[in-house]
Design a protein around this motif. Structure first.
Motif, PDB file in Angstrom:
ATOM      1  N   GLN A 119      -0.888   1.943   1.458  1.00 36.74           N
ATOM      2  CA  GLN A 119      -0.659   0.922   0.695  1.00 36.74           C
ATOM      3  C   GLN A 119       0.895   0.739   0.408  1.00 36.74           C
ATOM      4  OE1 GLN A 119      -3.354   2.539  -2.754  1.00 36.74           O
ATOM      5  NE2 GLN A 119      -3.598   0.396  -2.954  1.00 36.74           N
ATOM      6  N   LYS A 120       1.233  -0.334   0.271  1.00 29.78           N
ATOM      7  CA  LYS A 120       2.683  -0.738   0.215  1.00 29.78           C
ATOM      8  C   LYS A 120       3.594  -0.560   1.481  1.00 29.78           C
ATOM      9  CE  LYS A 120       2.500  -2.849  -3.959  1.00 29.78           C
ATOM     10  NZ  LYS A 120       2.747  -4.075  -4.123  1.00 29.78           N
ATOM     11  N   GLN A 121       3.024  -0.277   2.496  1.00 28.55           N
ATOM     12  CA  GLN A 121       3.846   0.129   3.778  1.00 28.55           C
ATOM     13  C   GLN A 121       3.530  -1.005   4.954  1.00 28.55           C
ATOM     14  OE1 GLN A 121       3.749   4.455   4.833  1.00 28.55           O
ATOM     15  NE2 GLN A 121       2.244   4.640   2.867  1.00 28.55           N
ATOM     16  N   LEU A 122       2.470  -1.733   4.706  1.00 24.46           N
ATOM     17  CA  LEU A 122       2.056  -2.780   5.918  1.00 24.46           C
ATOM     18  C   LEU A 122       3.003  -3.967   5.869  1.00 24.46           C
ATOM     19  CD1 LEU A 122      -1.697  -2.294   5.427  1.00 24.46           C
ATOM     20  CD2 LEU A 122      -0.040  -1.354   7.026  1.00 24.46           C
ATOM     21  N   PRO A 123       3.200  -4.478   6.965  1.00 22.80           N
ATOM     22  CA  PRO A 123       3.860  -5.869   6.920  1.00 22.80           C
ATOM     23  C   PRO A 123       2.944  -7.032   6.821  1.00 22.80           C
ATOM     24  CG  PRO A 123       3.548  -5.053   9.349  1.00 22.80           C
ATOM     25  CD  PRO A 123       2.988  -3.964   8.459  1.00 22.80           C
ATOM     26  N   TRP A 124       3.497  -8.056   6.294  1.00 23.76           N
ATOM     27  CA  TRP A 124       2.806  -9.424   6.310  1.00 23.76           C
ATOM     28  C   TRP A 124       2.467  -9.688   7.919  1.00 23.76           C
ATOM     29  CZ3 TRP A 124       0.264 -11.105   2.114  1.00 23.76           C
ATOM     30  CH2 TRP A 124       0.649 -10.591   0.713  1.00 23.76           C
ATOM     31  N   PRO A 125       1.424 -10.469   8.002  1.00 19.11           N
ATOM     32  CA  PRO A 125       0.966 -10.848   9.326  1.00 19.11           C
ATOM     33  C   PRO A 125       2.287 -11.911   9.972  1.00 19.11           C
ATOM     34  CG  PRO A 125      -0.380 -11.835   8.003  1.00 19.11           C
ATOM     35  CD  PRO A 125       0.464 -10.842   7.202  1.00 19.11           C
TER      36      PRO A 125
END
Length: 382
Positions: free
Chosen positions: A258-264
């Protein structure tokens, strides 16, 4: 007399009632006929409208199938065009390297030619003094041996220079031949790319005509909303029916990201998660990110492709399974670069931005789901 008059009066009353009843029955019969005729006309109109509605539905189904086919063709053409452009870039780089190699080899040949000229000049100068005469004039045998050794070195060096020069010339010829081959390959690729671009343009024009025809088939906002509801229901049914892989090789569970992923991709969020669709209580299960057509779409996390195909309302759709019930969805793509079963790493290019599925704007529709239920992507992507 009174009795007779009374009877006459009663008979008269009965006669009048009979006459009135016949008149009323006649009026009611006429009214019945009129209403029956109106009902027949209404039934005829209803039958005609039902026929037209069925024809419209049939026409829309045909257009949906044509849209599916042309958008799949556009996807293939886009991928082929992209591959051809990548191959062109590689070929251009190889030509540049070959040209640099040619330049180095030409410098080496010039250097070897200079050495050989110096050797020939030295041999010529020695030749003017008559080598045999110089040797015969020497009284010291050691001096004779040294001179013979020097001449041997000179001849050996000259032979080595000639051999090296021959090798360099051979390599140069091979390099020039390879350059010519690559140049011909580049020319073929350029012709291929031009043809593919032209074909892609024609396909996109045909797709636009289909989309406009589909839009004309939609007569009201109610039909649009009903279509969205149907598409959403079919998507949920698809997700429930997917065969998910077991034992994905992922270092860190998705649940801890959570809150660590990039947008595509980079772009503006035009539709937010949970936003209501106009004139309805229905909300969006994901976000719509506007971006130019052709922009690359990247996987937000490692996973396996469990769906990569066209779906009504979503166009070219790719679904990634990340394990433990988590998955991400990418819709309205112009082209898909991965297939079902492919193992994908984080940041891998999986698609390009488009407007497939009849969408009017270029962009990406993006969802994250857990156990089939949608969750807010903004809680996961930074």
């Amino acid at each position: 007399m009174k009795q007779i008059l009374k009877k006459i009066f009663i008979v008269s009353i009965v006669f009048i009632e009979l006459l009135f009843s016949k008149s009323l029955i006649a009026e009611q019969a006429d009214l019945y006929e009129e209403k029956n005729a109106q009902l027949t006309g209404v039934n005829r109109q209803i039958a005609q409208l039902q026929k037209e509605l069925q024809q419209s539905r049939n026409q829309k189904e045909i257009l949906d199938k044509e849209l599916q086919q042309i958008e799949l063709e556009i996807s293939k053409s886009s991928v082929d065009l992209s591959n051809a452009k990548q191959e062109r870039t590689i070929t251009e780089q190889e030509i540049t390297q070959l040209q640099q190699k040619t330049s180095r080899q030409q410098q080496q040949i010039k250097q070897q030619q200079k050495y050989l000229v110096d050797q020939v000049r030295a041999a010529y100068l020695l030749g003017n003094n008559n080598t045999a005469k110089l040797l015969l004039n020497q009284q010291d045998p050691k001096q004779v041996n040294r001179l013979l050794t020097y001449y041997g070195y000179i001849n050996l060096a000259r032979a080595e220079l000639v051999a090296t020069l021959t090798d360099f010339m051979t390599e140069l010829n091979e390099t020039q031949a390879a350059t010519e081959t690559q140049s011909q390959q580049l020319n073929r690729l350029m012709v291929q790319i031009q043809g593919q671009q032209q074909e892609l343009g024609q396909q996109q024009s045909y797709r636009q005509a289909i989309v406009e025809a589909l839009n004309k088939q939609v007569a009201s906002d109610d039909e649009v909303l009903q279509g969205l509801l149907n598409n959403k229901k079919e998507l949920e049914q698809l997700i429930q029916s997917l065969s998910l892989p077991q034992g994905l090789n992922i270092d860190k569970p998705f649940a801890k990201m959570q809150k660590q992923l990039p947008w595509p991709l980079k772009g503006e969020i035009a539709v937010a998660y949970g936003q209501k669709i106009s004139q309805s209580s229905m909300t969006y299960s994901g976000v719509f990110i506007t971006a130019p057509a052709g922009e690359t779409v990247q996987a937000i996390y490692p996973g396996q492709v469990v769906f990569a195909n066209w779906m009504k309302g979503y166009g070219l759709l790719l679904i990634l399974d990340h394990g433990d019930g988590y998955m991400s969805l990418y819709a309205h793509n112009q082209s898909l670069y991965q297939q079902e079963g492919d193992q994908i790493g984080a940041g891998s290019v999986i698609a390009t931005v488009g407007n497939s599925g009849g969408n009017r704007k270029d962009g990406l529709y993006f969802e994250i789901r857990h156990d089939g239920r949608s969750i807010n992507p903004s809680d996961w992507c930074t």
